[in-house]
Design a protein around this motif. Structure first.
Motif, short mmCIF file in Angstrom:
data_model
loop_
_atom_site.label_atom_id
_atom_site.label_comp_id
_atom_site.label_asym_id
_atom_site.label_seq_id
_atom_site.Cartn_x
_atom_site.Cartn_y
_atom_site.Cartn_z
N ILE A 116 0.82 -1.60 -0.09
CA ILE A 116 0.16 0.32 0.03
C ILE A 116 0.72 1.34 0.29
CG2 ILE A 116 -1.55 1.88 1.20
CD1 ILE A 116 -2.98 -1.22 2.51
N ARG A 117 1.35 1.47 0.66
CA ARG A 117 3.01 2.22 1.34
C ARG A 117 3.53 2.80 -0.69
NH1 ARG A 117 7.99 2.50 2.04
NH2 ARG A 117 7.56 0.23 3.56
N MET A 120 1.07 4.16 -3.27
CA MET A 120 1.07 5.23 -3.22
C MET A 120 1.90 6.32 -4.12
SD MET A 120 -2.04 5.39 -2.30
CE MET A 120 -2.04 6.80 -1.95
N ALA A 354 -7.78 -1.03 -1.28
CA ALA A 354 -7.55 0.18 -0.09
C ALA A 354 -6.87 0.72 -1.01
CB ALA A 354 -6.22 -1.17 0.31
N ARG A 358 -6.87 4.96 0.15
CA ARG A 358 -5.76 5.87 0.65
C ARG A 358 -5.52 6.96 0.21
NH1 ARG A 358 -0.96 4.33 3.91
NH2 ARG A 358 -2.47 2.77 4.89
N ARG A 359 -6.06 6.65 -1.34
CA ARG A 359 -5.68 8.18 -1.94
C ARG A 359 -6.75 9.44 -1.87
NH1 ARG A 359 -2.56 10.08 -5.14
NH2 ARG A 359 -3.28 11.04 -7.01
N LEU A 362 -6.48 11.12 1.65
CA LEU A 362 -4.90 12.31 1.50
C LEU A 362 -5.60 13.14 0.45
CD1 LEU A 362 -2.06 9.57 1.16
CD2 LEU A 362 -3.12 10.66 2.97
#
Length: 363
Positions: A116-117, A120, A354, A358-359, A362
């Motif tokens: 995931i990190r 991104m 996921a 997350r995007r 943010l």
């Protein structure tokens, strides 16, 4: 060999010549032993077999000459340099003790913080390219990002097997006692040699997975030939170093295999009141039932689908007697064309969700 001075200086200490000589001798002995061990390990991991003498190899060389204009002698000379890899043979063998596949274990390998990190970061670094690919092929950006993440963690794990060796091993030495897929790998070996002949790829240098998949998106050679595109328009299709080529190629693969914008990927479902679970599961991943038909059979869908689209009930086994369930639409089925596994498709789509969540948080 390097010879030390009569005294070797280490901070605040002088080592006498004889001590230094013994130290150097010991280090040299360790280095030699390490080199011998490495050579022995390599020898155990590779076996010299002249694949060019196989009847199937000669037939393949003849086909490559007829279709691609590659001299028979050139193909056979290349195959003489291929090595049999026992590790690859072992990798495709079924486990000695048959266990139940576990969805939770599988999921934890792919829908996890590192992907995931890094996903991104990859999305941010390639945002314009992903926007272009989405506009051209109608594939959501997060799905493209998720596939490259599942396949190679964004290029970090492309594979260390020489593809020539892997494909030759599986084409000519496929292990007995299971479904024989040697024909598939022989076809991929043929595609690989043809691909290298047409492109900048060196057949003796290209590395990939133990099954012969290559590049950021882990395309098999036949898929590279059929679906890879020159996304950056530099005249070369490079799925190893050009992120734009890789992104556009993944999107093109999904589009060609039938991705339809607006149709369902995966939908959460409640099966508590299902009338006939066996009937619903029988088609496996093939979309068969409408949402209305599923609801009539007692399923409760917790997501949006189009009235006329076909769906499939997917079982994700968690262990003996325990499963999770999800409904897959046309686009779920399309992701299984990349890797024919419901576990794989669900992991890709969960990771894509996921990443998008997350995007959205943010932005």
């Amino acid at each position: 060999m390097y010879l030390p001075p009569l005294t070797t200086q280490i901070p605040d200490m002088l080592i006498p010549f004889e001590t230094a000589r013994r130290l150097v001798k010991s280090i040299a002995s360790i280095l030699i032993s390490t080199a011998l061990y490495t050579q022995a390990a390599h020898a155990q991991d590779t076996t010299r077999v002249n694949f060019s003498e196989r009847e199937a190899a000669v037939s393949m060389a003849q086909r490559l000459q007829e279709k691609e204009g590659i001299a028979i002698a050139d193909t056979l000379a290349l195959l003489k340099q291929a090595e049999l890899l026992p590790r690859v043979v072992q990798a495709v063998k079924p486990p000695k003790t048959k266990g139940v596949r576990n969805w939770d274990t599988y999921r934890s390998r792919f829908v996890e913080p590192i992907r995931i990190r890094k996903g991104m970061a990859f999305w941010n670094e390639n945002l314009e390219t992903l926007k272009q690919a989405e506009a051209k092929y109608n594939i959501p950006q997060e799905v493209i990002v998720a596939i490259i993440g599942v396949e190679t963690i964004y290029g970090e794990h492309i594979g260390n097997y020489r593809v020539l060796d892997s494909l030759a091993t599986l084409a000519f030495a496929y292990p007995e006692g299971q479904k024989d897929r040697s024909g598939f790998f022989l076809s991929e070996l043929e595609s690989f040699i043809a691909l290298c002949n047409k492109t900048h790829l060196d057949a003796l240098e290209v590395k990939g997975s133990y099954a012969g998949a290559i590049g950021l998106g882990q395309f098999m050679p036949s898929s590279w030939t059929a679906y890879a595109v020159d996304g950056d328009a530099d005249g070369i299709v490079d799925l190893f170093h050009s992120r734009k080529d890789a992104i556009f190629s993944v999107a093109n693969f999904l589009k060609v295999h039938g991705w339809e914008s607006g149709k369902a990927t995966r939908v959460l479902v409640d099966i508590e009141h299902a009338d006939n679970l066996a009937e619903l599961l029988a088609p496996d991943i093939v979309p068969t039932f409408t949402a209305a038909a599923m609801q009539q059979k007692g399923l409760k869908l917790n997501g949006e689908t189009l009235p006329d689209e076909k769906l499939a009930l997917i079982e994700l086994v968690r262990g003996e007697g325990e499963s999770a369930y999800v409904v897959g639409g046309q686009n779920f089925f399309v992701v299984t064309r990349y890797n024919r596994s419901s576990f794989y498709a669900n992991a890709v789509l969960e990771l894509s969700e996921a990443l998008k969540l997350r995007r959205d948080m943010l932005n």
